[in-house]
Design a protein around this motif. Structure first.
Motif, PDB file in Angstrom:
ATOM      1  N   PRO A  51       0.834  -1.209   0.000  1.00 45.16           N
ATOM      2  CA  PRO A  51       0.000   0.000   0.000  1.00 45.16           C
ATOM      3  C   PRO A  51       0.864   1.253   0.000  1.00 45.16           C
ATOM      4  O   PRO A  51       1.979   1.268   0.532  1.00 45.16           O
ATOM      5  CB  PRO A  51      -0.804  -0.139   1.296  1.00 45.16           C
ATOM      6  N   ASN A  52       0.353   2.292  -0.618  1.00 45.50           N
ATOM      7  CA  ASN A  52       1.042   3.584  -0.685  1.00 45.50           C
ATOM      8  C   ASN A  52       2.402   3.475  -1.366  1.00 45.50           C
ATOM      9  O   ASN A  52       3.308   4.277  -1.112  1.00 45.50           O
ATOM     10  CB  ASN A  52       1.210   4.187   0.717  1.00 45.50           C
ATOM     11  N   ASN A  53       2.558   2.438  -2.218  1.00 41.40           N
ATOM     12  CA  ASN A  53       3.789   2.265  -3.000  1.00 41.40           C
ATOM     13  C   ASN A  53       5.033   2.160  -2.125  1.00 41.40           C
ATOM     14  O   ASN A  53       6.116   2.643  -2.488  1.00 41.40           O
ATOM     15  CB  ASN A  53       3.948   3.421  -3.995  1.00 41.40           C
ATOM     16  N   LEU A  54       4.899   1.529  -0.972  1.00 41.79           N
ATOM     17  CA  LEU A  54       6.060   1.318  -0.109  1.00 41.79           C
ATOM     18  C   LEU A  54       6.989   0.278  -0.726  1.00 41.79           C
ATOM     19  O   LEU A  54       6.560  -0.628  -1.432  1.00 41.79           O
ATOM     20  CB  LEU A  54       5.606   0.865   1.276  1.00 41.79           C
ATOM     21  N   ALA A  55       8.275   0.394  -0.439  1.00 39.07           N
ATOM     22  CA  ALA A  55       9.266  -0.473  -1.077  1.00 39.07           C
ATOM     23  C   ALA A  55       9.849  -1.507  -0.123  1.00 39.07           C
ATOM     24  O   ALA A  55      10.876  -2.105  -0.418  1.00 39.07           O
ATOM     25  CB  ALA A  55      10.391   0.376  -1.659  1.00 39.07           C
TER      26      ALA A  55
END
Length: 217
Positions: free
Chosen positions: A28-32
């Motif tokens: 989610p939220n483009n976390l890496a």
């Protein structure tokens, strides 16, 4: 799951003052950092599970996806590691996950459980099949035939005091038609053929030689 419309999407759901950010096989939220589900409470946030620790269980009409290796609890739940599961079921509400189980002040569960409806899990609904032309013809034919017999029988009974087979409208016509059809079938399908009888037969093409033999000296 890759064919699902929700595959790779992110969802946000709030429940009892807590906010959850859920990724379906994505962060989610483009976390890496391989995070799958995050819980936020005021200014604190906790990872409930990661994409690199996944357990997948399939039932008859449900699928359970569990993300493990979340942040550890502190001084509660025996300091265990957080984990969260998503129960996928048949349904059309594919945008609003439901919180089934969580660790809150009133609910002391150590594991989290969410439910999400997936339209692709629903059994295929057969489309209404249209009647063929032959079926429509048969329905009309038998409807007219039944109406003809019923109305005709009532008329024959009331008007002519018919009894038994006489209730059939135009009974004589149908009987003659049946007899004619039977005669035609008998003529076409007859297997026996007439054969000449044993003995002499008259050959009119020439003189009868038997008389000459009798009259000769």
């Amino acid at each position: 799951m890759q064919k699902w419309k929700i595959f790779g999407k992110n969802f946000t759901v709030s429940n009892k003052g807590l906010t959850y950010f859920i990724g379906i096989c994505s962060s989610p939220n483009n976390l890496a950092n391989n995070t799958a589900i995050i819980q936020k409470e005021n200014n604190s946030s906790y990872v409930l599970g990661k994409l690199d620790q996944v357990n997948f269980v399939r039932g008859d009409n449900w699928i359970l996806l569990t993300y493990r290796n979340g942040d550890p609890y502190k001084n509660i739940c025996n300091n265990s590691i957080r984990s969260a599961s998503i129960m996928f079921v048949c349904g059309q509400n594919t945008t609003d996950p439901t919180v089934l189980q969580a660790h809150t002040d009133t609910d002391q569960h150590c594991d989290y459980m969410f439910e999400l409806q997936v339209s692709e899990m629903c059994p295929a609904v057969e489309k209404n099949k249209k009647l063929s032309g032959g079926a429509i013809f048969l329905i009309i034919f038998f409807s007219i035939a039944i109406a003809y017999l019923v109305i005709g029988a009532v008329f024959m009974h009331i008007k002519h005091g018919a009894r038994g087979l006489e209730h059939i409208p135009n009974f004589e016509m149908w009987r003659k038609l049946g007899n004619s059809a039977a005669d035609g079938c008998d003529f076409c399908c007859r297997c026996e053929r007439s054969s000449p009888r044993a003995g002499y037969f008259l050959d009119e093409s020439g003189p009868d030689m038997r008389d000459d033999d009798i009259l000769s000296p």
